[in-house]
Design a protein around this motif. Structure first.
Motif, mmCIF file in Angstrom:
data_model
loop_
_atom_site.group_PDB
_atom_site.id
_atom_site.type_symbol
_atom_site.label_atom_id
_atom_site.label_comp_id
_atom_site.label_asym_id
_atom_site.label_seq_id
_atom_site.Cartn_x
_atom_site.Cartn_y
_atom_site.Cartn_z
ATOM 1 N N ALA A 96 0.819 -1.181 -0.013
ATOM 2 C CA ALA A 96 -0.017 0.102 0.038
ATOM 3 C C ALA A 96 1.073 1.247 -0.106
ATOM 4 C CB ALA A 96 -0.952 0.005 1.210
ATOM 5 N N VAL A 97 0.220 2.555 -0.260
ATOM 6 C CA VAL A 97 0.961 3.420 -0.030
ATOM 7 C C VAL A 97 0.624 4.298 1.617
ATOM 8 C CG1 VAL A 97 0.921 6.139 -0.694
ATOM 9 C CG2 VAL A 97 0.723 4.328 -2.383
ATOM 10 N N TYR A 98 1.766 4.269 2.278
ATOM 11 C CA TYR A 98 1.461 4.690 3.686
ATOM 12 C C TYR A 98 1.487 6.127 3.811
ATOM 13 C CZ TYR A 98 1.583 -0.188 4.945
ATOM 14 O OH TYR A 98 1.287 -1.549 4.983
ATOM 15 N N LEU A 99 0.591 6.849 4.459
ATOM 16 C CA LEU A 99 0.543 8.193 4.566
ATOM 17 C C LEU A 99 0.680 8.539 5.943
ATOM 18 C CD1 LEU A 99 -1.992 7.430 2.220
ATOM 19 C CD2 LEU A 99 -0.916 9.481 1.631
ATOM 20 N N CYS A 100 1.479 9.970 6.147
ATOM 21 C CA CYS A 100 1.489 10.211 7.580
ATOM 22 C C CYS A 100 0.447 11.568 7.438
ATOM 23 C CB CYS A 100 2.837 10.945 7.704
ATOM 24 S SG CYS A 100 3.164 11.683 9.113
ATOM 25 N N ALA A 101 -0.003 11.664 8.691
ATOM 26 C CA ALA A 101 -0.947 12.801 8.800
ATOM 27 C C ALA A 101 -0.788 13.511 10.249
ATOM 28 C CB ALA A 101 -2.339 12.287 8.481
ATOM 29 N N ALA A 102 -1.276 14.856 10.235
ATOM 30 C CA ALA A 102 -1.340 15.746 11.222
ATOM 31 C C ALA A 102 -2.630 16.113 11.749
ATOM 32 C CB ALA A 102 -0.242 16.959 11.236
ATOM 33 N N GLN A 103 -2.849 16.004 12.915
ATOM 34 C CA GLN A 103 -4.242 16.509 13.302
ATOM 35 C C GLN A 103 -4.056 17.459 14.639
ATOM 36 O OE1 GLN A 103 -6.264 13.627 15.711
ATOM 37 N NE2 GLN A 103 -8.255 14.407 14.776
ATOM 38 N N ALA A 104 -4.437 18.830 14.436
ATOM 39 C CA ALA A 104 -4.347 19.610 15.611
ATOM 40 C C ALA A 104 -5.635 19.173 16.541
ATOM 41 C CB ALA A 104 -4.811 21.141 15.061
ATOM 42 N N ARG A 105 -5.181 19.503 17.774
ATOM 43 C CA ARG A 105 -6.127 18.990 18.885
ATOM 44 C C ARG A 105 -7.774 19.621 18.786
ATOM 45 N NH1 ARG A 105 -4.169 20.804 24.198
ATOM 46 N NH2 ARG A 105 -2.182 19.523 23.592
ATOM 47 N N GLY A 106 -8.475 18.692 18.455
ATOM 48 C CA GLY A 106 -10.208 18.752 18.357
ATOM 49 C C GLY A 106 -10.483 18.985 16.717
ATOM 50 N N ALA A 107 -9.458 18.849 15.775
ATOM 51 C CA ALA A 107 -9.701 19.106 14.380
ATOM 52 C C ALA A 107 -9.453 17.809 13.690
ATOM 53 C CB ALA A 107 -8.685 19.970 13.753
ATOM 54 N N THR A 108 -9.871 17.699 12.559
ATOM 55 C CA THR A 108 -9.605 16.562 11.637
ATOM 56 C C THR A 108 -8.169 16.387 11.192
ATOM 57 O OG1 THR A 108 -10.089 17.777 9.722
ATOM 58 C CG2 THR A 108 -12.005 16.927 10.711
ATOM 59 N N TRP A 109 -7.959 15.165 10.626
ATOM 60 C CA TRP A 109 -6.883 14.919 9.996
ATOM 61 C C TRP A 109 -6.687 15.954 8.802
ATOM 62 C CZ3 TRP A 109 -3.308 12.447 12.779
ATOM 63 C CH2 TRP A 109 -3.573 11.395 13.863
ATOM 64 N N SER A 110 -6.168 16.915 8.792
ATOM 65 C CA SER A 110 -6.366 17.872 7.719
ATOM 66 C C SER A 110 -4.752 18.090 7.006
ATOM 67 C CB SER A 110 -6.872 19.223 8.047
ATOM 68 O OG SER A 110 -6.103 19.741 9.050
ATOM 69 N N ASN A 111 -3.794 17.713 7.475
ATOM 70 C CA ASN A 111 -2.496 17.802 6.923
ATOM 71 C C ASN A 111 -1.940 16.335 6.666
ATOM 72 O OD1 ASN A 111 -1.793 20.825 7.535
ATOM 73 N ND2 ASN A 111 -2.738 20.110 9.554
ATOM 74 N N TRP A 112 -1.494 16.127 5.191
ATOM 75 C CA TRP A 112 -1.149 15.048 4.666
ATOM 76 C C TRP A 112 0.370 15.205 4.001
ATOM 77 C CZ3 TRP A 112 -3.868 10.533 5.614
ATOM 78 C CH2 TRP A 112 -5.181 10.683 6.201
ATOM 79 N N GLY A 113 1.039 14.023 4.116
ATOM 80 C CA GLY A 113 1.988 13.618 3.178
ATOM 81 C C GLY A 113 1.774 13.284 1.957
ATOM 82 N N GLN A 114 2.734 13.148 1.167
ATOM 83 C CA GLN A 114 2.578 12.616 -0.127
ATOM 84 C C GLN A 114 2.558 11.067 -0.292
ATOM 85 O OE1 GLN A 114 2.255 14.360 -3.039
ATOM 86 N NE2 GLN A 114 1.724 15.896 -1.620
ATOM 87 N N GLY A 115 2.916 10.506 0.949
ATOM 88 C CA GLY A 115 3.034 9.154 0.866
ATOM 89 C C GLY A 115 4.349 8.385 0.403
ATOM 90 N N THR A 116 4.340 7.288 1.119
ATOM 91 C CA THR A 116 5.724 6.258 0.654
ATOM 92 C C THR A 116 5.123 4.770 0.375
ATOM 93 O OG1 THR A 116 7.730 5.718 1.121
ATOM 94 C CG2 THR A 116 6.399 5.547 3.077
ATOM 95 N N GLN A 117 5.678 4.508 -0.828
ATOM 96 C CA GLN A 117 5.148 3.054 -1.165
ATOM 97 C C GLN A 117 5.935 1.630 -0.530
ATOM 98 O OE1 GLN A 117 2.706 2.203 -3.941
ATOM 99 N NE2 GLN A 117 2.858 0.278 -2.955
ATOM 100 N N VAL A 118 5.065 0.848 0.007
ATOM 101 C CA VAL A 118 5.540 -0.342 0.686
ATOM 102 C C VAL A 118 4.811 -1.459 -0.403
ATOM 103 C CG1 VAL A 118 5.452 -1.876 2.497
ATOM 104 C CG2 VAL A 118 5.649 0.675 2.818
ATOM 105 N N THR A 119 5.687 -2.130 -0.916
ATOM 106 C CA THR A 119 5.571 -3.435 -1.770
ATOM 107 C C THR A 119 6.058 -4.469 -0.940
ATOM 108 O OG1 THR A 119 5.459 -1.883 -3.747
ATOM 109 C CG2 THR A 119 5.572 -4.440 -4.066
ATOM 110 N N VAL A 120 5.359 -5.678 -0.781
ATOM 111 C CA VAL A 120 5.736 -6.618 -0.241
ATOM 112 C C VAL A 120 5.427 -8.110 -1.271
ATOM 113 C CG1 VAL A 120 5.633 -8.428 1.779
ATOM 114 C CG2 VAL A 120 5.071 -5.995 1.975
ATOM 115 N N SER A 121 6.639 -8.750 -1.497
ATOM 116 C CA SER A 121 6.550 -9.599 -2.655
ATOM 117 C C SER A 121 6.610 -11.064 -1.892
ATOM 118 C CB SER A 121 7.789 -9.614 -3.368
ATOM 119 O OG SER A 121 9.010 -9.995 -2.639
ATOM 120 N N ASP A 122 5.928 -12.033 -2.450
ATOM 121 C CA ASP A 122 5.729 -13.330 -1.991
ATOM 122 C C ASP A 122 7.087 -13.872 -1.692
ATOM 123 O OD1 ASP A 122 2.967 -13.993 -3.986
ATOM 124 O OD2 ASP A 122 3.021 -13.107 -1.908
#
Length: 122
Positions: A96-122
């Motif tokens: 999946a793409v794993y994304l980081c987010a920041a949430q100010a106290r009492g607010a929504t998750w409104s700040n997002w990074g671009q994400g980093t791809q994780v690929t797991v092979s068999d």
């Protein structure tokens, strides 16, 4: 504003491990880091975004989504403005793409990074 940059993704074989990092910056975060919760989410192709884990700005947590307890571990280094996500015993379904987010106290998750791809092979 808060800027988030993720790193550490890549291709790994099933059973392997990765450490993801999320570094936060910006005037708001620099001045008020303690009010920002940092979280990790993931999104696989064709699936909805899932909550993985979060740590509160005041140090509470981490809290994990039910599917991730036991294999994934989140930590936060406030001196470095960085949150980490340790992925252990990875499975192909963790791809999946794993994304980081920041949430100010009492607010929504409104700040997002671009994400980093994780690929797991068999």
């Amino acid at each position: 504003q808060v800027q988030l940059v993720e790193s550490g993704g890549g291709l790994v074989q099933a059973g392997g491990s990765l450490r993801l990092a999320c570094t936060a910056s910006g005037r708001s975060f620099s001045l008020y880091a303690s009010i920002y919760n940092l979280g990790w989410f993931r999104q696989a192709p064709g699936k909805e975004r899932e909550f993985v884990a979060a740590i509160r700005g005041n140090g509470g947590g981490p809290e994990y989504g039910d599917s991730f307890k036991g294999r994934f571990t989140m930590s936060r280094d406030n001196a470095r403005n960085t949150a980490y996500l340790y992925l252990n015993n990875l499975k192909p379904e963790d791809t999946a793409v794993y994304l980081c987010a920041a949430q100010a106290r009492g607010a929504t998750w409104s700040n997002w990074g671009q994400g980093t791809q994780v690929t797991v092979s068999d």
